[in-house]
Design an enzyme around this catalytic site. Structure first.
Site, PDB file in Angstrom:
ATOM      1  CE  LYS A 282      53.263  40.443  46.811  1.00  0.00           C
ATOM      2  NZ  LYS A 282      51.851  40.138  46.576  1.00  0.00           N
ATOM      3  CD  GLU A 367      40.303  31.699  41.788  1.00  0.00           C
ATOM      4  OE1 GLU A 367      40.459  30.853  42.678  1.00  0.00           O
ATOM      5  OE2 GLU A 367      41.185  32.529  41.494  1.00  0.00           O
ATOM      6  NE  ARG A 395      42.513  25.479  42.257  1.00  0.00           N
ATOM      7  CZ  ARG A 395      43.425  26.140  43.003  1.00  0.00           C
ATOM      8  NH1 ARG A 395      43.090  27.277  43.593  1.00  0.00           N
ATOM      9  NH2 ARG A 395      44.660  25.672  43.124  1.00  0.00           N
TER      10      ARG A 395
HETATM   11  C1  LIG Z   1      43.786  29.941  41.938  1.00  0.00           C
HETATM   12  C2  LIG Z   1      44.562  31.213  41.712  1.00  0.00           C
HETATM   13  N1  LIG Z   1      43.898  32.379  41.657  1.00  0.00           N
HETATM   14  C3  LIG Z   1      44.571  33.539  41.456  1.00  0.00           C
HETATM   15  C4  LIG Z   1      45.925  33.516  41.262  1.00  0.00           C
HETATM   16  C5  LIG Z   1      46.659  34.805  40.938  1.00  0.00           C
HETATM   17  N2  LIG Z   1      47.667  35.108  41.966  1.00  0.00           N
HETATM   18  C6  LIG Z   1      48.948  34.860  41.794  1.00  0.00           C
HETATM   19  S1  LIG Z   1      49.861  35.265  43.098  1.00  0.00           S
HETATM   20  C7  LIG Z   1      48.496  35.886  43.901  1.00  0.00           C
HETATM   21  C8  LIG Z   1      48.615  36.498  45.243  1.00  0.00           C
HETATM   22  C9  LIG Z   1      49.251  35.531  46.196  1.00  0.00           C
HETATM   23  O1  LIG Z   1      49.308  36.146  47.466  1.00  0.00           O
HETATM   24  P1  LIG Z   1      50.155  35.425  48.576  1.00  0.00           P
HETATM   25  O2  LIG Z   1      49.840  33.977  48.593  1.00  0.00           O
HETATM   26  O3  LIG Z   1      49.941  36.178  49.819  1.00  0.00           O
HETATM   27  O4  LIG Z   1      51.661  35.540  48.061  1.00  0.00           O
HETATM   28  P2  LIG Z   1      52.548  36.885  47.983  1.00  0.00           P
HETATM   29  O5  LIG Z   1      52.458  37.354  46.554  1.00  0.00           O
HETATM   30  O6  LIG Z   1      51.991  37.854  48.958  1.00  0.00           O
HETATM   31  O7  LIG Z   1      53.930  36.425  48.365  1.00  0.00           O
HETATM   32  C10 LIG Z   1      47.367  35.689  43.151  1.00  0.00           C
HETATM   33  C11 LIG Z   1      45.992  36.081  43.555  1.00  0.00           C
HETATM   34  C12 LIG Z   1      46.576  32.261  41.299  1.00  0.00           C
HETATM   35  N3  LIG Z   1      47.903  32.151  41.057  1.00  0.00           N
HETATM   36  N4  LIG Z   1      45.875  31.144  41.533  1.00  0.00           N
HETATM   37 MG   LIG Z   2      50.878  37.732  50.678  1.00  0.00          MG
END
Ligand SMILES: Cc1ncc(C[n+]2csc(CCOP(=O)(O)OP(=O)(O)O)c2C)c(N)n1
Ligand SMILES: [Mg+2]
Ligand SMILES: CC(=O)[C@@H](O)[C@H](O)COP(=O)(O)O
Length: 632
Positions: A282, A367, A395
């Site tokens: 990242k 969630e 959710r």
């Molecule tokens: C249901 C839900 N909960 C929380 C979020 C907030 N959120 C947005 S991106 C993220 C992290 C995503 O991590 P990952 O899938 O590993 O993607 P990366 O950012 O590492 O590329 C979160 C928790 C969301 N978008 N949807």
């Molecule tokens: Mg990730």
């Protein structure tokens, strides 16, 4: 002309040679830092998927092949490569480029929902549709390791695995992080695989060398391939995926274009469900992001493009107030525990976690599990505080209703980003929570109007032992405290100019209500402004107050449909209080991105607009009743 300027779509990308691809990746990174440092956005996630997205668009044929991005916050490179480079000066701005895929923007975009863990379900459905209609199209789902901690992913994997002849390519973007390091057994599992990042590359080189060797090459390769398989099964637990019926390819260095393309081509030729496990970083290529302690610049504001320093206005938000008060409460209440769904920092739990590390649980992007696990914690004698964004309560509705409320468990749910959020668009506006909570028997919902109210009502919430309690507040700076003239039956009177109109404001809209009343007073319309503090159950005092006024108006930073205004109207009907009620709130539509203030203004949720509407209603009311007021 730069290479980036020469790429208008995937076809242009496919024509580039190896060296040009390296240059293009560098140009895209420079472009991302230059643009996103000015607009704010998901800089870290997108810097991490430059080569990955390029490889997907070189190996597959979007839009014929469907490319689905889970959560969609990491789709900027996809947008750049599909002809939207010129829109980035307007990223996440009203009328500008969405920060997520948008079907209205491009035929290359499939999923718009920014709620995580949905991409594999879309992929399963798309693949089934293509099979049923005889379309030979691949479905590619790019899913992060964080999103993989969401239960929907596993529901989808279970189904995808049963479609042995449906070509679903799951590209796991494994950077080891959600906002913070990804948690749980799955993360450990992926990291155990991540240990051999060069595994596929070494394999590729070995295979090429062997297969080109005369005579002994091919048999030797076949023998080694069998050995490799045995090794993989023995030492690398990706057998889990393969035992599920999913072919596994990886781990692949997610910044090594040749290795990526080789793995994706193998996946494409497989013709069935296959996981390509890529290992990325990242923030890759921008040191301030790579080294960013908290979250590798998951989502930035306006920053210095060299140092990465935040140059936007520092502001004290509602989250800060919550974080401080929960930390204090944690010292007073040893039974208090906190739960986050992979967003410990953004929801303000870092301080509590730092003080009480054993009492803060990060459950991943889960969630639903968070809510029912909280019910279990409450049954076990703790008082959980589940801190999530309002939009993500959607959710966990069933879990709130059946696992917490029906079991009468004392769980406090803190909803940050309630109401219009802004730049993250339709699936992030926290406009559903009041409608959802209004359905839950026995629930207590607080909407504090200022910092003092938040502190007070958070304490009141965690003191409720036998029912769910909710505290909701907006994505905004917290303003000055707005003291009440008096508190009557739990309802705070904020301003009293007369009994023409009872203006009931929800939460942070208290300030808006007082300002609107001032405008109306100038027109001779006497308005009493009250803040119910606890909006559910509807306070009996509100019903009594309404009976003493000629018109009731509610204004809430929440969806009108089934919101607080509707609930108060029902309470007046049930009490046979025959006073007209008008409810102002967020119309039941999907509202696009823009700054919070812009969106609220477009929705007529400003002091000026509220005053204007009330003036119209007063003027339109029965002349006998109201004319004296208006003429004053
Ligand atoms: C249901 C839900 N909960 C929380 C979020 C907030 N959120 C947005 S991106 C993220 C992290 C995503 O991590 P990952 O899938 O590993 O993607 P990366 O950012 O590492 O590329 C979160 C928790 C969301 N978008 N949807
Ligand atoms: Mg990730
Ligand atoms: C993609 C996602 O769900 C979050 O990262 C979203 O961008 C919320 O951002 P804020 O924390 O700035 O509200």
């Amino acid at each position: 002309m730069t290479l980036l300027e020469s790429v208008h779509g995937p076809a242009d990308l496919k024509r580039l040679g190896t060296d040009e691809l390296v240059r293009l990746a560098e140009e895209i990174r420079r472009f991302l830092v230059e643009k996103v440092s000015r607009t704010g956005g998901h800089l870290g996630p997108n810097l991490g998927v430059v080569e990955l997205t390029m490889a997907v668009h070189r190996v597959f044929d979007s839009p014929r092949d469907s490319v689905v991005f889970d959560t969609g916050h990491q789709s900027y490179v996809h947008k750049i490569l599909t002809g939207r480079r010129d829109g980035f000066d307007t990223l996440r701005q009203k009328g500008g480029l969405s920060g997520y895929p948008s079907r209205a923007e491009s035929e290359h975009d499939v999923e718009e929902n920014s709620h995580a863990s949905t991409a594999l379900s879309y992929a399963d459905g798309l693949a089934k549709a293509y099979q049923l209609t005889g379309q030979r199209r691949h479905v590619v789902a790019v899913v992060g390791d964080g999103a993989l901690t969401g239960g929907m992913c596993w529901e989808a994997l279970n189904n995808i695995a049963s479609g042995a002849d449906r070509p679903v390519v799951i590209v796991v973007n494994d950077n080891g992080r959600s906002y913070s390091p990804t948690i749980g057994g799955l993360a450990d599992h992926l990291s155990s695989l991540r240990l051999q990042p060069g595994y596929e590359r070494a394999l590729e080189r070995g295979k090429n060398a062997l297969q080109s060797a005369p005579i002994v090459g091919k048999p030797l390769y076949a023998a080694l391939h069998a050995t490799k398989r045995g090794i993989k099964d023995a030492i690398s637990p990706q057998a889990m995926f393969e035992d599920l019926g999913l072919k596994y390819i990886g781990p692949v260095d997610g910044h090594d274009t040749p290795a990526l393309e080789s793995a994706l081509r193998r996946a494409k030729s497989f013709g069935g469900p296959v996981i390509v496990h890529t290992v990325t970083r990242k923030g890759n290529g921008f040191a301030p992001a790579e080294n960013h302690e908290a979250d590798q610049m998951h989502a930035t504001g306006v920053i210095d493009p060299i140092t990465g320093e935040n140059i936007g206005p520092a502001k004290r938000t509602w989250t800060h107030v919550f974080a401080d008060e929960l930390a204090v409460l944690g010292g007073e209440r040893p039974d208090l525990v906190a739960i986050t769904a992979a967003m410990r920092g953004p929801t303000g739990l870092d301080k509590f976690a730092g003080l009480y590390p054993d009492r803060c649980f990060d459950v991943g992007i889960a969630e639903q599990h968070a809510m029912t696990s909280a019910a279990g914690l409450a049954m076990g004698g703790m008082h959980p505080v589940v801190a999530i964004y309002a939009t993500f309560l959607n959710r966990a509705f069933d879990q709130l209703l059946m696992d917490v409320a029906m079991h009468r468990q004392g769980v406090t749910v803190v909803l940050d980003r309630a109401g219009v959020t802004g730049p993250d668009g339709a699936s992030h506006h926290g406009m559903w929570d009041l409608s959802i909570c209004g359905l839950v028997p026995g629930i207590h919902v607080a909407a504090p109007r200022d910092a003092a109210s938040l502190r007070e009502q958070l304490r009141e919430a965690v003191a409720i032992p036998d029912a769910p309690s909710v505290v909701r507040y907006p994505k905004a700076s917290v303003g000055a405290d707005l003291p009440a003239l008096e508190r009557v039956g739990g309802v705070d009177v904020l301003r009293r100019d007369g009994d023409d109109v009872l203006l009931v404001t929800v939460g942070a809209f208290g300030e808006l209500g007082v300002a609107a009343a001032q405008r109306l007073a100038d027109q001779g319309i006497g308005v009493t402004v009250v803040d119910p503090r606890w909006v559910f159950p509807v306070p009996d005092e509100l019903v009594r107050m309404a009976a003493r006024h000629r018109l009731v108006v509610t204004v809430e930073d929440g969806g009108r449909h089934g919101g607080f205004g509707w609930a108060l109207a029902a309470a007046l009907r049930d009490a046979s209080v025959d006073v007209p009620l008008r409810d102002l709130g967020i119309p039941q539509e999907f509202h696009q991105h823009g700054e919070r203030g812009e969106v609220l203004a477009d929705l007529g949720l400003t002091a000026q607009d509220v005053a204007r509407r009330i003036t119209e209603w007063v003027a339109a009311a029965q002349p006998a009743e109201m004319s004296a007021t208006v003429e004053k």
